[in-house]
Design a protein around this motif. Structure first.
Motif, PDB file in Angstrom:
ATOM      1  N   HIS A 197     -17.243  35.538 -11.875  1.00 58.98           N
ATOM      2  CA  HIS A 197     -17.752  34.771 -12.730  1.00 58.98           C
ATOM      3  C   HIS A 197     -16.728  34.526 -13.837  1.00 58.98           C
ATOM      4  O   HIS A 197     -16.614  33.235 -14.163  1.00 58.98           O
ATOM      5  CB  HIS A 197     -18.860  35.514 -13.477  1.00 58.98           C
ATOM      6  CG  HIS A 197     -19.445  34.639 -14.787  1.00 58.98           C
ATOM      7  ND1 HIS A 197     -19.213  35.048 -16.095  1.00 58.98           N
ATOM      8  CD2 HIS A 197     -20.313  33.619 -14.554  1.00 58.98           C
ATOM      9  CE1 HIS A 197     -19.751  34.298 -16.785  1.00 58.98           C
ATOM     10  NE2 HIS A 197     -20.700  33.350 -15.932  1.00 58.98           N
ATOM     11  N   LYS A 198     -15.747  35.232 -14.172  1.00 54.10           N
ATOM     12  CA  LYS A 198     -14.769  35.027 -14.829  1.00 54.10           C
ATOM     13  C   LYS A 198     -13.882  34.156 -14.601  1.00 54.10           C
ATOM     14  O   LYS A 198     -13.354  33.070 -15.305  1.00 54.10           O
ATOM     15  CB  LYS A 198     -13.752  36.248 -15.389  1.00 54.10           C
ATOM     16  CG  LYS A 198     -14.617  37.480 -16.340  1.00 54.10           C
ATOM     17  CD  LYS A 198     -13.984  38.540 -16.343  1.00 54.10           C
ATOM     18  CE  LYS A 198     -14.661  39.508 -17.292  1.00 54.10           C
ATOM     19  NZ  LYS A 198     -13.918  40.740 -17.693  1.00 54.10           N
ATOM     20  N   THR A 201     -15.510  30.575 -14.595  1.00 59.07           N
ATOM     21  CA  THR A 201     -15.503  30.076 -15.824  1.00 59.07           C
ATOM     22  C   THR A 201     -14.388  29.200 -16.272  1.00 59.07           C
ATOM     23  O   THR A 201     -14.375  28.231 -16.817  1.00 59.07           O
ATOM     24  CB  THR A 201     -15.932  31.108 -17.037  1.00 59.07           C
ATOM     25  OG1 THR A 201     -17.058  31.701 -16.640  1.00 59.07           O
ATOM     26  CG2 THR A 201     -15.957  30.703 -18.448  1.00 59.07           C
ATOM     27  N   LYS A 205     -13.537  25.173 -17.073  1.00 55.33           N
ATOM     28  CA  LYS A 205     -12.707  24.882 -17.934  1.00 55.33           C
ATOM     29  C   LYS A 205     -11.531  23.952 -17.482  1.00 55.33           C
ATOM     30  O   LYS A 205     -11.233  22.875 -18.105  1.00 55.33           O
ATOM     31  CB  LYS A 205     -12.149  25.982 -18.629  1.00 55.33           C
ATOM     32  CG  LYS A 205     -11.466  25.665 -20.195  1.00 55.33           C
ATOM     33  CD  LYS A 205     -11.100  26.784 -20.808  1.00 55.33           C
ATOM     34  CE  LYS A 205     -10.328  26.265 -21.974  1.00 55.33           C
ATOM     35  NZ  LYS A 205     -10.040  27.684 -22.839  1.00 55.33           N
ATOM     36  N   GLY A 210     -16.959  21.599 -18.367  1.00 50.83           N
ATOM     37  CA  GLY A 210     -17.667  22.464 -18.974  1.00 50.83           C
ATOM     38  C   GLY A 210     -19.115  21.921 -19.538  1.00 50.83           C
ATOM     39  O   GLY A 210     -20.199  22.478 -19.804  1.00 50.83           O
ATOM     40  N   LYS A 214     -22.639  24.779 -16.152  1.00 50.47           N
ATOM     41  CA  LYS A 214     -23.054  26.090 -16.771  1.00 50.47           C
ATOM     42  C   LYS A 214     -23.037  27.414 -15.874  1.00 50.47           C
ATOM     43  O   LYS A 214     -23.552  27.131 -14.593  1.00 50.47           O
ATOM     44  CB  LYS A 214     -24.246  26.074 -17.571  1.00 50.47           C
ATOM     45  CG  LYS A 214     -24.381  24.946 -18.572  1.00 50.47           C
ATOM     46  CD  LYS A 214     -23.151  25.096 -19.398  1.00 50.47           C
ATOM     47  CE  LYS A 214     -23.150  23.738 -20.417  1.00 50.47           C
ATOM     48  NZ  LYS A 214     -22.051  23.739 -21.289  1.00 50.47           N
ATOM     49  N   THR A 215     -22.336  28.654 -16.216  1.00 50.41           N
ATOM     50  CA  THR A 215     -22.203  29.442 -15.006  1.00 50.41           C
ATOM     51  C   THR A 215     -22.952  30.695 -15.741  1.00 50.41           C
ATOM     52  O   THR A 215     -22.970  30.875 -16.950  1.00 50.41           O
ATOM     53  CB  THR A 215     -20.972  29.799 -14.410  1.00 50.41           C
ATOM     54  OG1 THR A 215     -20.125  30.377 -15.888  1.00 50.41           O
ATOM     55  CG2 THR A 215     -20.164  28.813 -14.011  1.00 50.41           C
TER      56      THR A 215
END
Length: 274
Positions: A197-198, A201, A205, A210, A214-215
Motif C-alpha cells: 500500500h505504501k 501510494t 503521487k 492523486g 485513492k488507495t
C-alpha cells in the motif's frame, strides 16, 4: 547488510503463483529475466520448455533460515507439476541488492498506447503514449507479468471518461494508475499488504493522479465500497481468492459493469467462471 539472492527457472505460466510465494516470504523485491533456450542438439535441451528466471532477495537476519525453508518447500512442491530448477542462492552486499533487481526492469509497451517506465529510467514518449512511471519496490505488479499485461490491455479497451473503477489487490498501483490515465474519473485501489500500500501510494503521487486514485489497506467487503458503484472491477489475484470474493466483486459492480479477473491457471478457469 548482506542479502541472499535466490533464483529459480520456471515456465512462464507458473511465474505468477511462484511470484506470490516469493513476494510472501521474500523481502527485497522480485525480478524476472527471460531466458533464451539453447539450440543445442542434446535431448535434454530439446525437451526443456521455454523458461523464465525468477529472483528474489532475502536480508540475512534472524528470519532468513525460516524464509529459506519455506521457499525451498514451495519450489519442491511445484516441481511435481511442472519443470522447475533447483533453487539457487548467492550472497550479495547492500549495494549489489540496490541495483540487482532493477536491472531486469526496462521500458515496456503494453497494448497500443500504454508504456510502463521504471522511475529510474528515461523515456521519450510518442504523442499518443500513456506513460506510467513505476517503482514496484517490494510490491507485486511491475507490468512484466502476463496477467498484469492482460489486465492493462482490457483496461485500454474498456475504460472511458467518467467511469468509476475498483482495483482489488492493487499491489504497486499499476492498474489503478493506468485506469486513471486512460480517462476514469474515480479509482479506488484496495490492498491487504501495508508495505504494498505504501508503494502504491508513492506511485500514485509520482504519476500525478492523486486527485483521481485513492488507495486503502484492506479487502472486500469494505465499508468504503458501496454496492453497485463501479463500472469496472479489477481483481488480478489468484483463482482461489477470486472464487472466495466473487460475490463481493459482483456486488460492487454496476448492473452493466465489467469484472476483469486475472491470475487464473487454465485448469481453474471453469471454477472461476462459475
Amino acid at each position: 547488510m548482506n542479502w541472499i539472492e535466490l533464483s529459480v527457472e520456471v515456465p512462464p505460466e507458473f511465474v505468477e503463483p511462484l511470484s506470490q510465494i516469493f513476494y510472501r516470504y521474500g523481502q527485497g523485491g522480485i525480478a524476472l529475466e527471460e531466458e533464451v533456450v539453447s539450440k543445442s542438439n542434446s535431448k535434454k535441451e530439446l525437451n526443456k520448455p521455454n523458461i523464465v528466471t525468477l529472483k528474489t532477495y532475502l536480508p540475512i537476519d534472524s528470519t532468513t533460515q525460516d524464509r529459506l525453508s519455506r521457499l525451498d518447500i514451495a519450489v519442491k512442491l511445484l516441481r511435481y507439476v511442472c519443470y522447475v530448477s533447483e533453487l539457487q542462492s548467492r550472497v550479495i552486499n547492500e549495494n549489489e541488492w540496490q541495483t540487482a533487481w532493477k536491472e531486469h526492469f526496462h521500458v515496456l509497451r503494453v497494448g497500443k498506447r500504454i508504456v510502463i517506465c521504471p522511475s529510474w529510467q528515461h523515456h521519450t514518449p510518442k504523442k499518443s503514449d500513456i506513460v506510467i512511471k513505476l517503482d514496484p519496490g517490494m510490491a507485486f505488479g511491475t507490468g512484466h507479468h502476463p496477467t498484469t499485461q492482460m489486465c492493462l490491455q482490457q483496461l485500454e479497451i474498456l475504460v472511458t471518461s467518467q467511469m468509476k473503477v475498483l482495483d482489488v489487490g492493487c499491489g504497486s498501483g499499476i492498474l489503478s494508475i493506468a485506469a486513471a490515465k486512460l480517462g476514469a474519473e474515480d479509482v479506488f485501489g484496495i490492498e491487504i499488504d501495508s508495505t504494498a500500500h505504501k508503494v502504491a501510494t508513492q506511485n500514485v503521487k509520482e504519476n500525478d493522479v492523486g486527485h483521481i486514485v485513492k488507495t486503502s489497506i484492506g479487502t472486500i467487503p469494505n465499508d468504503q465500497i458501496q454496492p453497485k458503484s463501479y463500472d469496472i472491477v479489477i481483481a488480478n489475484i489468484t483463482a482461489s481468492v477470486l472464487i472466495e470474493i466473487a460475490p463481493n466483486l459482483i456486488k460492487a459492480m454496476k448492473p452493466n459493469g465489467k469484472v476483469i479477473a486475472s491470475g487464473i491457471l487454465l485448469e481453474h478457469k471453469r471454477n472461476v467462471e462459475e
